[in-house]
Design a protein around this motif. Structure first.
Motif, PDB file in Angstrom:
ATOM      1  N   ILE A  15      48.443  39.175  43.808  1.00  0.00           N
ATOM      2  CA  ILE A  15      49.007  38.026  43.708  1.00  0.00           C
ATOM      3  C   ILE A  15      48.346  37.103  42.539  1.00  0.00           C
ATOM      4  O   ILE A  15      47.222  36.880  42.668  1.00  0.00           O
ATOM      5  CB  ILE A  15      48.873  37.290  45.021  1.00  0.00           C
ATOM      6  N   SER A  16      49.022  36.910  41.510  1.00  0.00           N
ATOM      7  CA  SER A  16      48.426  36.365  40.247  1.00  0.00           C
ATOM      8  C   SER A  16      48.407  34.818  40.770  1.00  0.00           C
ATOM      9  O   SER A  16      49.043  34.176  41.204  1.00  0.00           O
ATOM     10  CB  SER A  16      48.874  36.535  39.200  1.00  0.00           C
ATOM     11  N   SER A  17      47.616  34.267  39.606  1.00  0.00           N
ATOM     12  CA  SER A  17      47.521  32.887  39.555  1.00  0.00           C
ATOM     13  C   SER A  17      48.730  32.166  38.975  1.00  0.00           C
ATOM     14  O   SER A  17      49.031  31.208  39.728  1.00  0.00           O
ATOM     15  CB  SER A  17      46.323  32.320  38.674  1.00  0.00           C
ATOM     16  N   SER A  18      49.374  32.517  38.320  1.00  0.00           N
ATOM     17  CA  SER A  18      50.819  31.894  37.879  1.00  0.00           C
ATOM     18  C   SER A  18      51.420  32.202  39.114  1.00  0.00           C
ATOM     19  O   SER A  18      52.637  31.104  39.350  1.00  0.00           O
ATOM     20  CB  SER A  18      51.375  32.538  36.889  1.00  0.00           C
ATOM     21  N   GLU A  19      51.593  32.988  39.893  1.00  0.00           N
ATOM     22  CA  GLU A  19      52.496  33.083  41.312  1.00  0.00           C
ATOM     23  C   GLU A  19      52.049  32.134  42.237  1.00  0.00           C
ATOM     24  O   GLU A  19      52.937  31.347  42.757  1.00  0.00           O
ATOM     25  CB  GLU A  19      52.371  34.545  41.924  1.00  0.00           C
ATOM     26  N   ILE A  20      50.846  31.783  42.283  1.00  0.00           N
ATOM     27  CA  ILE A  20      50.204  30.657  43.402  1.00  0.00           C
ATOM     28  C   ILE A  20      50.754  29.373  42.552  1.00  0.00           C
ATOM     29  O   ILE A  20      51.151  28.763  43.405  1.00  0.00           O
ATOM     30  CB  ILE A  20      48.651  31.156  43.294  1.00  0.00           C
ATOM     31  N   ILE A  21      50.438  29.188  41.343  1.00  0.00           N
ATOM     32  CA  ILE A  21      51.012  27.944  40.879  1.00  0.00           C
ATOM     33  C   ILE A  21      52.515  27.623  40.993  1.00  0.00           C
ATOM     34  O   ILE A  21      52.878  26.581  41.253  1.00  0.00           O
ATOM     35  CB  ILE A  21      50.632  27.917  39.222  1.00  0.00           C
ATOM     36  N   ALA A  22      53.292  28.995  40.741  1.00  0.00           N
ATOM     37  CA  ALA A  22      54.782  28.641  40.867  1.00  0.00           C
ATOM     38  C   ALA A  22      55.180  28.458  42.382  1.00  0.00           C
ATOM     39  O   ALA A  22      56.083  27.642  42.668  1.00  0.00           O
ATOM     40  CB  ALA A  22      55.382  30.076  40.505  1.00  0.00           C
ATOM     41  N   THR A  23      54.589  29.205  43.423  1.00  0.00           N
ATOM     42  CA  THR A  23      54.946  28.977  44.636  1.00  0.00           C
ATOM     43  C   THR A  23      54.503  27.625  45.270  1.00  0.00           C
ATOM     44  O   THR A  23      55.244  27.015  45.908  1.00  0.00           O
ATOM     45  CB  THR A  23      54.082  30.221  45.682  1.00  0.00           C
ATOM     46  N   THR A  24      53.283  27.172  44.861  1.00  0.00           N
ATOM     47  CA  THR A  24      52.860  25.642  45.592  1.00  0.00           C
ATOM     48  C   THR A  24      53.295  24.622  44.614  1.00  0.00           C
ATOM     49  O   THR A  24      53.341  23.433  45.109  1.00  0.00           O
ATOM     50  CB  THR A  24      51.225  25.779  45.526  1.00  0.00           C
TER      51      THR A  24
ATOM     52  N   PRO B   1      43.333  47.328  31.333  1.00  0.00           N
ATOM     53  CA  PRO B   1      44.607  46.888  30.804  1.00  0.00           C
ATOM     54  C   PRO B   1      44.639  45.380  30.898  1.00  0.00           C
ATOM     55  O   PRO B   1      44.010  44.665  31.294  1.00  0.00           O
ATOM     56  CB  PRO B   1      45.883  47.157  32.008  1.00  0.00           C
ATOM     57  N   VAL B   2      45.724  44.859  29.887  1.00  0.00           N
ATOM     58  CA  VAL B   2      45.627  43.352  29.486  1.00  0.00           C
ATOM     59  C   VAL B   2      46.627  42.715  30.230  1.00  0.00           C
ATOM     60  O   VAL B   2      47.905  43.242  30.195  1.00  0.00           O
ATOM     61  CB  VAL B   2      45.605  43.072  28.058  1.00  0.00           C
ATOM     62  N   GLY B   3      46.482  41.693  31.002  1.00  0.00           N
ATOM     63  CA  GLY B   3      47.639  40.798  31.625  1.00  0.00           C
ATOM     64  C   GLY B   3      46.953  39.953  32.713  1.00  0.00           C
ATOM     65  O   GLY B   3      45.679  39.911  32.756  1.00  0.00           O
ATOM     66  N   ASP B   4      47.745  39.464  33.434  1.00  0.00           N
ATOM     67  CA  ASP B   4      47.263  38.478  34.513  1.00  0.00           C
ATOM     68  C   ASP B   4      47.557  39.419  35.927  1.00  0.00           C
ATOM     69  O   ASP B   4      47.889  40.392  35.990  1.00  0.00           O
ATOM     70  CB  ASP B   4      48.118  37.122  34.648  1.00  0.00           C
ATOM     71  N   GLY B   5      47.251  38.924  36.933  1.00  0.00           N
ATOM     72  CA  GLY B   5      47.453  39.517  38.436  1.00  0.00           C
ATOM     73  C   GLY B   5      46.783  40.535  38.454  1.00  0.00           C
ATOM     74  O   GLY B   5      45.655  40.503  38.246  1.00  0.00           O
ATOM     75  N   ILE B   6      47.471  41.608  38.630  1.00  0.00           N
ATOM     76  CA  ILE B   6      46.549  42.966  38.955  1.00  0.00           C
ATOM     77  C   ILE B   6      45.793  43.147  37.723  1.00  0.00           C
ATOM     78  O   ILE B   6      44.411  43.859  38.008  1.00  0.00           O
ATOM     79  CB  ILE B   6      47.683  44.182  39.221  1.00  0.00           C
ATOM     80  N   CYS B   7      45.898  42.850  36.488  1.00  0.00           N
ATOM     81  CA  CYS B   7      45.058  43.126  35.400  1.00  0.00           C
ATOM     82  C   CYS B   7      43.917  42.250  35.699  1.00  0.00           C
ATOM     83  O   CYS B   7      42.705  42.722  35.327  1.00  0.00           O
ATOM     84  CB  CYS B   7      45.742  42.854  34.068  1.00  0.00           C
ATOM     85  N   GLU B   8      43.976  41.012  35.845  1.00  0.00           N
ATOM     86  CA  GLU B   8      42.808  40.177  36.097  1.00  0.00           C
ATOM     87  C   GLU B   8      41.815  40.717  37.144  1.00  0.00           C
ATOM     88  O   GLU B   8      40.644  40.743  37.290  1.00  0.00           O
ATOM     89  CB  GLU B   8      43.097  38.820  36.798  1.00  0.00           C
ATOM     90  N   ALA B   9      42.438  41.258  38.323  1.00  0.00           N
ATOM     91  CA  ALA B   9      41.806  41.749  39.677  1.00  0.00           C
ATOM     92  C   ALA B   9      41.111  43.096  39.004  1.00  0.00           C
ATOM     93  O   ALA B   9      39.906  43.160  39.284  1.00  0.00           O
ATOM     94  CB  ALA B   9      42.777  42.088  40.840  1.00  0.00           C
ATOM     95  N   ILE B  10      41.553  43.875  38.213  1.00  0.00           N
ATOM     96  CA  ILE B  10      41.004  45.196  37.725  1.00  0.00           C
ATOM     97  C   ILE B  10      39.888  44.751  36.969  1.00  0.00           C
ATOM     98  O   ILE B  10      38.738  45.231  36.886  1.00  0.00           O
ATOM     99  CB  ILE B  10      42.147  45.947  36.684  1.00  0.00           C
ATOM    100  N   ASN B  11      39.897  43.568  35.798  1.00  0.00           N
ATOM    101  CA  ASN B  11      38.871  43.371  35.299  1.00  0.00           C
ATOM    102  C   ASN B  11      37.862  42.616  35.871  1.00  0.00           C
ATOM    103  O   ASN B  11      36.622  42.898  35.533  1.00  0.00           O
ATOM    104  CB  ASN B  11      39.573  42.163  34.177  1.00  0.00           C
ATOM    105  N   ASP B  12      37.992  41.955  36.769  1.00  0.00           N
ATOM    106  CA  ASP B  12      36.922  41.274  37.759  1.00  0.00           C
ATOM    107  C   ASP B  12      36.178  42.498  38.443  1.00  0.00           C
ATOM    108  O   ASP B  12      35.014  42.212  38.456  1.00  0.00           O
ATOM    109  CB  ASP B  12      37.841  40.568  38.707  1.00  0.00           C
ATOM    110  N   ARG B  13      37.055  43.527  39.222  1.00  0.00           N
ATOM    111  CA  ARG B  13      35.981  44.582  39.897  1.00  0.00           C
ATOM    112  C   ARG B  13      35.464  45.305  38.658  1.00  0.00           C
ATOM    113  O   ARG B  13      34.329  45.676  38.979  1.00  0.00           O
ATOM    114  CB  ARG B  13      37.028  45.695  40.646  1.00  0.00           C
TER     115      ARG B  13
END
Ligand code: TXA
Ligand code: MG
Length: 321
Positions: free
Chosen positions: A200-209, A301-313
């Protein structure tokens, strides 16, 4: 220790105060009755986890959230409505139901309704057995502290099987589809704060809230150590271009299928898109260790959401290399 595909067996073990390895869509958890201190303390023992690292309480249904948390902000309810069941954990002010032995003594509690139907089934049946429809299962990822999270029942058995007793069990729900741990959002302030990136990406959280994200550095996030999720092999997070200069001998490659394997390197996996990359990530790190590779070159891979999570781990697995 029994490996079973039968949720009633896991529910019975949990209700009797034993531990159960539980499949979720993110990674496998090591579950205990969240209301039973002796069971929860065994989770810490088996994991080798410091006691001040709090656990996530897993619920069968979002209606149980009001039993575990108080002062829940509207935006947190919005997130629960949008993403539960699913790979999202909310940090909320705790109720008296969430005891110190779950929260590490903090006044907050982490809650999640997992997306894997078998996980919710176990929690629901467990709630029936202990006669509490809001009962929760406290579960960290079912790996030894600091190691790679398990994404299959076999991974759990390999990692901690020897430390489980005859009356504990592992519920086999197949491979975890998301492959990386849930997004953790601190909902104790006026704005959501992402403590751990996930699907669940930061943009999804911003959009939902409809809110901007709060500052992460202001929040204490136990368990988000720089070095974590580490295999034995050295992990190098690189770009495709860097592969030319990589040591090929004794090295493994984890990259999207569009990136070719340099001669002499072992291909660990060739996922075709970012979500598949996340799904195979921990399996690939484990595979490198079982092949006794010295190094893993990972091109994220490059992008937000799952890509951010992959980069973090991957960055944590690399601890700075
Ligand atoms: O996907 C997941 O979240 C998996 C599955 C099993 O649900 N669980 C998981 O648990 O990753 P664990 O314990 O490995 O990671 C949970 C993280 C830890 O870093 C812990 O410190 C943090 O959540 N956490 C738990 N309660 C917290 C709280 N009250 N405040 C801040 N952080 C908290
Ligand atoms: Mg973990």
């Amino acid at each position: 220790m029994l490996v079973t595909a039968e949720p009633t067996q896991a529910a019975q073990a949990l209700a009797a105060g034993h531990l159960a390895g539980i499949p979720t869509e993110t990674v496998y958890g090591l579950g205990a009755n969240a209301a039973q201190p002796s069971a929860v303390s065994r989770v810490y023992q088996v994991k080798g986890r410091p006691a001040d690292h709090p656990l996530i309480v897993h619920l069968a249904d979002s209606s149980a959230m009001d039993a575990w948390a108080v002062d829940i902000p509207e935006y947190a309810r919005g997130l629960a409505a949008a993403y539960w069941p699913g790979p999202l954990t909310l940090i909320l002010r705790r109720s008296t139901k969430a005891k110190d032995f779950i929260t590490g003594g903090q006044d907050t509690v982490a809650l999640r309704v997992p997306g894997h139907p078998l996980a919710r089934d176990v929690i629901r049946r467990f709630g029936e057995l202990v006669k509490d429809p809001t009962a929760g299962i406290a579960a960290p990822s079912a790996n030894r502290f600091g190691r790679v999270s398990p994404t299959s029942a076999q991974d759990v058995a390999n990692d901690i099987g020897e430390l489980l007793s005859e009356r504990d069990c592992i519920l086999d729900g197949g491979p975890s589809t998301v492959g990386v741990e849930s997004t953790i959002v601190d909902c104790t302030g006026s704005q959501p704060v992402i403590l751990r990136p996930g699907k669940i990406s930061s943009s999804e959280i911003i959009a939902t809230t409809g809110l901007e994200l709060g500052d992460r550095t202001a929040t204490r996030a136990p368990g988000t150590l720089a070095s974590h999720y580490a295999p034995e092999a050295h992990v190098f997070v690189v770009s495709e271009g860097d592969l030319t200069n990589a040591v090929k001998e004794g090295s493994g490659l984890l990259a999207l299928a569009s990136i070719p394997t340099p001669q002499g390197m072992v291909r660990l996996s060739a996922p075709v898109h970012a979500q598949e990359y996340a799904t195979v990530l921990y399996r690939a790190l484990r595979e490198a260790d079982s092949l006794q590779l010295r190094a893993i070159y990972a091109v994220p891979p490059v992008g937000d959401g799952i890509c951010e999570a992959i980069n973090d781990r991957l960055t944590r697995a690399a601890h700075g290399e």
